[in-house]
Motif scaffolding. Structure first.
Motif, PDB file in Angstrom:
ATOM      1  N   ILE A 366      41.150  35.475  38.440  1.00  0.00           N
ATOM      2  CA  ILE A 366      41.646  36.225  37.813  1.00  0.00           C
ATOM      3  C   ILE A 366      42.067  35.454  36.469  1.00  0.00           C
ATOM      4  CG2 ILE A 366      43.234  37.931  37.142  1.00  0.00           C
ATOM      5  CD1 ILE A 366      41.144  39.120  38.675  1.00  0.00           C
ATOM      6  N   GLU A 367      42.776  34.694  36.318  1.00  0.00           N
ATOM      7  CA  GLU A 367      43.148  33.502  34.964  1.00  0.00           C
ATOM      8  C   GLU A 367      41.672  32.996  34.233  1.00  0.00           C
ATOM      9  OE1 GLU A 367      46.196  29.793  34.059  1.00  0.00           O
ATOM     10  OE2 GLU A 367      45.032  30.358  36.212  1.00  0.00           O
ATOM     11  N   ARG A 368      40.930  32.370  35.575  1.00  0.00           N
ATOM     12  CA  ARG A 368      39.959  31.546  34.612  1.00  0.00           C
ATOM     13  C   ARG A 368      38.910  33.316  33.706  1.00  0.00           C
ATOM     14  NH1 ARG A 368      34.238  32.144  35.044  1.00  0.00           N
ATOM     15  NH2 ARG A 368      33.428  29.447  34.660  1.00  0.00           N
ATOM     16  N   ALA A 369      38.552  34.417  33.971  1.00  0.00           N
ATOM     17  CA  ALA A 369      38.567  35.956  33.956  1.00  0.00           C
ATOM     18  C   ALA A 369      39.149  35.998  32.652  1.00  0.00           C
ATOM     19  CB  ALA A 369      38.395  37.090  35.254  1.00  0.00           C
ATOM     20  N   VAL A 370      40.342  36.184  32.863  1.00  0.00           N
ATOM     21  CA  VAL A 370      40.815  36.346  31.420  1.00  0.00           C
ATOM     22  C   VAL A 370      40.587  35.472  30.408  1.00  0.00           C
ATOM     23  CG1 VAL A 370      43.313  36.773  30.209  1.00  0.00           C
ATOM     24  CG2 VAL A 370      43.076  37.299  32.611  1.00  0.00           C
ATOM     25  N   ILE A 371      40.407  34.087  30.720  1.00  0.00           N
ATOM     26  CA  ILE A 371      40.594  33.344  29.623  1.00  0.00           C
ATOM     27  C   ILE A 371      39.051  33.686  28.540  1.00  0.00           C
ATOM     28  CG2 ILE A 371      40.159  30.692  29.171  1.00  0.00           C
ATOM     29  CD1 ILE A 371      42.039  29.983  30.911  1.00  0.00           C
ATOM     30  N   ILE A 372      37.914  33.561  29.847  1.00  0.00           N
ATOM     31  CA  ILE A 372      36.917  33.613  29.352  1.00  0.00           C
ATOM     32  C   ILE A 372      36.271  34.702  28.842  1.00  0.00           C
ATOM     33  CG2 ILE A 372      35.847  31.506  30.989  1.00  0.00           C
ATOM     34  CD1 ILE A 372      34.115  33.100  32.696  1.00  0.00           C
ATOM     35  N   THR A 373      36.858  35.842  29.224  1.00  0.00           N
ATOM     36  CA  THR A 373      35.384  37.370  29.014  1.00  0.00           C
ATOM     37  C   THR A 373      35.836  37.742  27.276  1.00  0.00           C
ATOM     38  OG1 THR A 373      35.846  39.636  29.634  1.00  0.00           O
ATOM     39  CG2 THR A 373      38.199  38.397  29.780  1.00  0.00           C
ATOM     40  N   GLN A 374      35.698  38.231  26.855  1.00  0.00           N
ATOM     41  CA  GLN A 374      34.907  38.312  25.321  1.00  0.00           C
ATOM     42  C   GLN A 374      35.085  40.048  25.396  1.00  0.00           C
ATOM     43  OE1 GLN A 374      35.042  36.234  22.633  1.00  0.00           O
ATOM     44  NE2 GLN A 374      35.636  34.755  24.584  1.00  0.00           N
ATOM     45  N   LYS A 375      34.945  40.645  26.148  1.00  0.00           N
ATOM     46  CA  LYS A 375      35.333  42.388  27.247  1.00  0.00           C
ATOM     47  C   LYS A 375      36.567  42.626  26.889  1.00  0.00           C
ATOM     48  CE  LYS A 375      32.531  42.277  29.910  1.00  0.00           C
ATOM     49  NZ  LYS A 375      31.964  40.455  29.522  1.00  0.00           N
ATOM     50  N   PRO A 376      36.743  44.278  26.051  1.00  0.00           N
ATOM     51  CA  PRO A 376      37.751  44.366  26.308  1.00  0.00           C
ATOM     52  C   PRO A 376      38.743  45.093  28.035  1.00  0.00           C
ATOM     53  CG  PRO A 376      36.987  46.248  25.756  1.00  0.00           C
ATOM     54  CD  PRO A 376      35.981  45.018  25.997  1.00  0.00           C
ATOM     55  N   GLN A 377      37.884  44.621  28.343  1.00  0.00           N
ATOM     56  CA  GLN A 377      38.235  44.744  31.195  1.00  0.00           C
ATOM     57  C   GLN A 377      37.190  44.019  31.055  1.00  0.00           C
ATOM     58  OE1 GLN A 377      36.399  48.994  32.459  1.00  0.00           O
ATOM     59  NE2 GLN A 377      37.998  48.748  33.346  1.00  0.00           N
ATOM     60  N   LEU A 378      37.404  43.647  31.936  1.00  0.00           N
ATOM     61  CA  LEU A 378      37.434  42.773  33.273  1.00  0.00           C
ATOM     62  C   LEU A 378      35.505  43.570  33.721  1.00  0.00           C
ATOM     63  CD1 LEU A 378      40.263  40.388  34.456  1.00  0.00           C
ATOM     64  CD2 LEU A 378      39.569  40.104  32.778  1.00  0.00           C
ATOM     65  N   SER A 379      35.257  42.907  33.830  1.00  0.00           N
ATOM     66  CA  SER A 379      33.900  42.972  34.856  1.00  0.00           C
ATOM     67  C   SER A 379      33.103  42.293  35.676  1.00  0.00           C
ATOM     68  CB  SER A 379      32.957  43.325  34.054  1.00  0.00           C
ATOM     69  OG  SER A 379      32.605  42.262  32.452  1.00  0.00           O
ATOM     70  N   GLU A 380      32.327  42.774  36.133  1.00  0.00           N
ATOM     71  CA  GLU A 380      31.619  41.368  37.293  1.00  0.00           C
ATOM     72  C   GLU A 380      31.210  39.887  36.472  1.00  0.00           C
ATOM     73  OE1 GLU A 380      28.672  43.915  40.335  1.00  0.00           O
ATOM     74  OE2 GLU A 380      29.182  44.971  39.251  1.00  0.00           O
ATOM     75  N   GLU A 381      30.260  40.417  36.396  1.00  0.00           N
ATOM     76  CA  GLU A 381      30.132  39.550  34.784  1.00  0.00           C
ATOM     77  C   GLU A 381      31.186  37.979  34.720  1.00  0.00           C
ATOM     78  OE1 GLU A 381      29.942  41.899  33.736  1.00  0.00           O
ATOM     79  OE2 GLU A 381      27.587  42.854  34.530  1.00  0.00           O
ATOM     80  N   ASP A 382      32.420  38.376  34.417  1.00  0.00           N
ATOM     81  CA  ASP A 382      33.334  37.664  34.003  1.00  0.00           C
ATOM     82  C   ASP A 382      33.592  36.540  35.116  1.00  0.00           C
ATOM     83  OD1 ASP A 382      33.813  38.042  31.655  1.00  0.00           O
ATOM     84  OD2 ASP A 382      34.828  39.567  32.334  1.00  0.00           O
ATOM     85  N   PHE A 383      32.964  36.603  36.687  1.00  0.00           N
ATOM     86  CA  PHE A 383      34.053  36.113  37.441  1.00  0.00           C
ATOM     87  C   PHE A 383      32.527  34.950  37.948  1.00  0.00           C
ATOM     88  CE2 PHE A 383      36.487  39.157  37.631  1.00  0.00           C
ATOM     89  CZ  PHE A 383      37.795  38.867  37.783  1.00  0.00           C
ATOM     90  N   ASN A 384      32.890  33.804  38.561  1.00  0.00           N
ATOM     91  CA  ASN A 384      31.658  33.032  39.025  1.00  0.00           C
ATOM     92  C   ASN A 384      31.967  32.399  40.390  1.00  0.00           C
ATOM     93  OD1 ASN A 384      29.741  30.905  39.646  1.00  0.00           O
ATOM     94  ND2 ASN A 384      30.687  29.775  37.831  1.00  0.00           N
ATOM     95  N   ILE A 385      32.242  33.244  41.331  1.00  0.00           N
ATOM     96  CA  ILE A 385      33.204  33.227  42.438  1.00  0.00           C
ATOM     97  C   ILE A 385      32.091  32.041  43.558  1.00  0.00           C
ATOM     98  CG2 ILE A 385      34.759  34.433  44.621  1.00  0.00           C
ATOM     99  CD1 ILE A 385      35.170  36.831  43.160  1.00  0.00           C
ATOM    100  N   ARG A 386      32.795  31.614  43.833  1.00  0.00           N
ATOM    101  CA  ARG A 386      31.925  30.543  44.570  1.00  0.00           C
ATOM    102  C   ARG A 386      31.647  30.806  46.613  1.00  0.00           C
ATOM    103  NH1 ARG A 386      33.931  23.606  45.319  1.00  0.00           N
ATOM    104  NH2 ARG A 386      35.307  25.011  46.890  1.00  0.00           N
ATOM    105  N   LYS A 387      30.463  30.906  46.851  1.00  0.00           N
ATOM    106  CA  LYS A 387      30.768  31.650  48.128  1.00  0.00           C
ATOM    107  C   LYS A 387      31.489  30.392  48.992  1.00  0.00           C
ATOM    108  CE  LYS A 387      25.494  32.931  48.325  1.00  0.00           C
ATOM    109  NZ  LYS A 387      24.375  32.692  49.173  1.00  0.00           N
TER     110      LYS A 387
END
Length: 443
Positions: A366-387
């Motif tokens: 969640i912290e990583r997504a908040v830092i990198i997203t450029q959109k007003p809402q978090l979406s699937e594209e903001d996550f890079n979850i490792r298997k």
């Protein structure tokens, strides 16, 4: 900056001494450390208002990658920790990366004294407008409405008022430290110290000194008398984290202290009494350790009057979204963002993911997504979850549990070229636990 504590981490002793000389007139306490490998121990056992962290510790290396590694580690353990990076090899790109990764600021060496003090002071000026960290709020530390967590919370409320010894069991990242703090918060000892001792980070040679204390001159570098964790926790709560990592050779000393409610400082022969409520935690299969005779059964009996099993995040249902929203609020504030919620697709993805790293992993992504997203809402594209480790399908010749475990260990060790630290992280177990399994299977 009066009344504040600062930690300076740099491999250059001259830099450490120069910085300490300047800052000791402005801070209540200035601690210095040349070995970054001691950061985990320092974080677990001390509180710092600010950490000044060098970015390069290996000779002839000036990429800054070591600094970014330790920055990520520190903020993973303590998301609200103030960290300033400093280096002699910096540029604008590195400074921007530092801020994006969570550093409060970036300083170039050699520094100007006035500029250094101005930068450090600005951190606390900004913090004056921030809300207090979660662990300092008067409300409950625990976020969860699932049936599993309701059972845990009901048990906590039932036993907190007693002085019964409590053993917390659960995977890495399930929040055992928060549960321990919550028990202390609602207990009759809440106004007394809560002392956290990470036994997994204490070396065998310093075990007695850290837990029981030492007298002045007891050994080299023992320049003054020091209380151990047991005495520091007197009248309060002592939280012994990763107790499953205590070597068998030291378990008898720990048992003796708990049975007699006394400790003997290194360098003395005089027992000193203590009155502390004991909470222990481990991610180890502790009963298997007892069966293997690598953990004393009488010590287990002593520490688990009440046993609380913390459920993994994958079993907590809607708590996943509750926690994700909670962390989004925290990091919106930390990084001055205004992200509004999670998309429907993302919510579905979060619910379907098995979360091998549990709550800690969710917090990190969640912290990583908040830092990198450029959109007003978090979406699937903001996550890079490792298997998760072992999620890949690989051929097996048996369905015997031991053989499957052996194959998984072999596969993971090969993946990391025999690196025990990386392999244990991938598998979600401690290095000591992996060593025991390697010995068990004669690998």
């Amino acid at each position: 900056m009066e009344g504040k504590n600062i930690l300076i981490v740099d491999d250059d002793v001259d830099i450490l001494n120069a910085a300490k000389m300047i800052l000791k007139r402005h801070f209540q306490k200035v601690d210095i450390e040349k070995n970054p490998a001691k950061i985990p121990f320092l974080l677990n056992n001390f509180e710092f208002d600010l950490i000044l962290l060098d970015m390069n510790f290996s000779r002839d290396v000036n990429t800054g990658d070591e600094g970014f590694y330790w920055l990520d580690f520190i903020l993973d353990q303590k998301p609200t920790q103030n960290v300033i990076l400093f280096t002699a090899f910096g540029d604008i790109e590195m400074a921007v990366r530092a801020i994006k990764n969570g550093a409060r600021d970036f300083i170039l060496k050699p520094w100007q004294n006035d500029k250094l003090l101005e930068t450090l002071g600005a951190v606390f000026s900004k913090n004056d407008t921030k809300t207090e960290p979660i662990e300092e709020e008067p409300k409950s530390l625990i976020i969860g409405e699932s049936d599993q967590m309701k059972e845990v919370l009901a048990l906590i409320n039932q036993v907190a008022a007693t002085d019964a010894n409590i053993l917390l069991l659960g995977e890495n990242g399930t929040g055992k430290d928060l549960i321990a703090k919550e028990i202390h918060r609602i207990s009759d000892r809440s106004q007394k110290p809560f002392v956290h001792a990470d036994l997994g980070a204490v070396s065998e040679t310093l075990f007695e000194s850290e837990l029981f204390g030492h007298s002045k001159g007891a050994f080299t570098d023992a320049r003054e008398e020091r209380k151990g964790r047991f005495q520091e926790a007197d009248k309060g709560t002592l939280f012994l984290d990763e107790i499953g990592n205590v070597p068998l050779t030291l378990q008898n000393k720990l048992l003796f202290a708990l049975q007699n409610r006394t400790v003997v400082k290194v360098g003395t022969n005089t027992p000193v009494g203590f009155d502390a409520r004991l909470i222990c935690a481990t991610n180890e299969a502790i009963y298997e350790r007892v069966a293997e005779k690598t953990f004393r059964q009488d010590l287990l009996f002593r520490i688990n009057t009440i046993e609380i099993n913390l459920p993994p995040l994958r079993d907590r249902g809607s708590d996943i979204l509750l926690l994700a929203t909670h962390f989004l609020e925290i990091y919106n504030q930390k990084y001055n963002r205004k992200i509004k919620g999670l998309s429907a697709g993302l919510q579905k993805k979060l619910m379907a993911y098995p979360w091998p790293g549990n709550v800690r992993e969710l917090q990190h992504v969640i912290e990583r997504a908040v830092i990198i997203t450029q959109k007003p809402q978090l979406s699937e594209e903001d996550f890079n979850i490792r298997k998760p480790a072992g999620s890949e399908v690989f051929p097996v010749e048996t369905m015997q549990i031991d053989e499957l475990e052996k194959q998984l260990i072999i596969k993971t060790l090969k993946k990391f070229n025999g690196n025990i630290t990386e392999a244990s992280k991938e598998m979600g177990i401690s290095r000591q636990a992996l060593y025991r399994r390697i010995e068990k299977f004669n690998l």
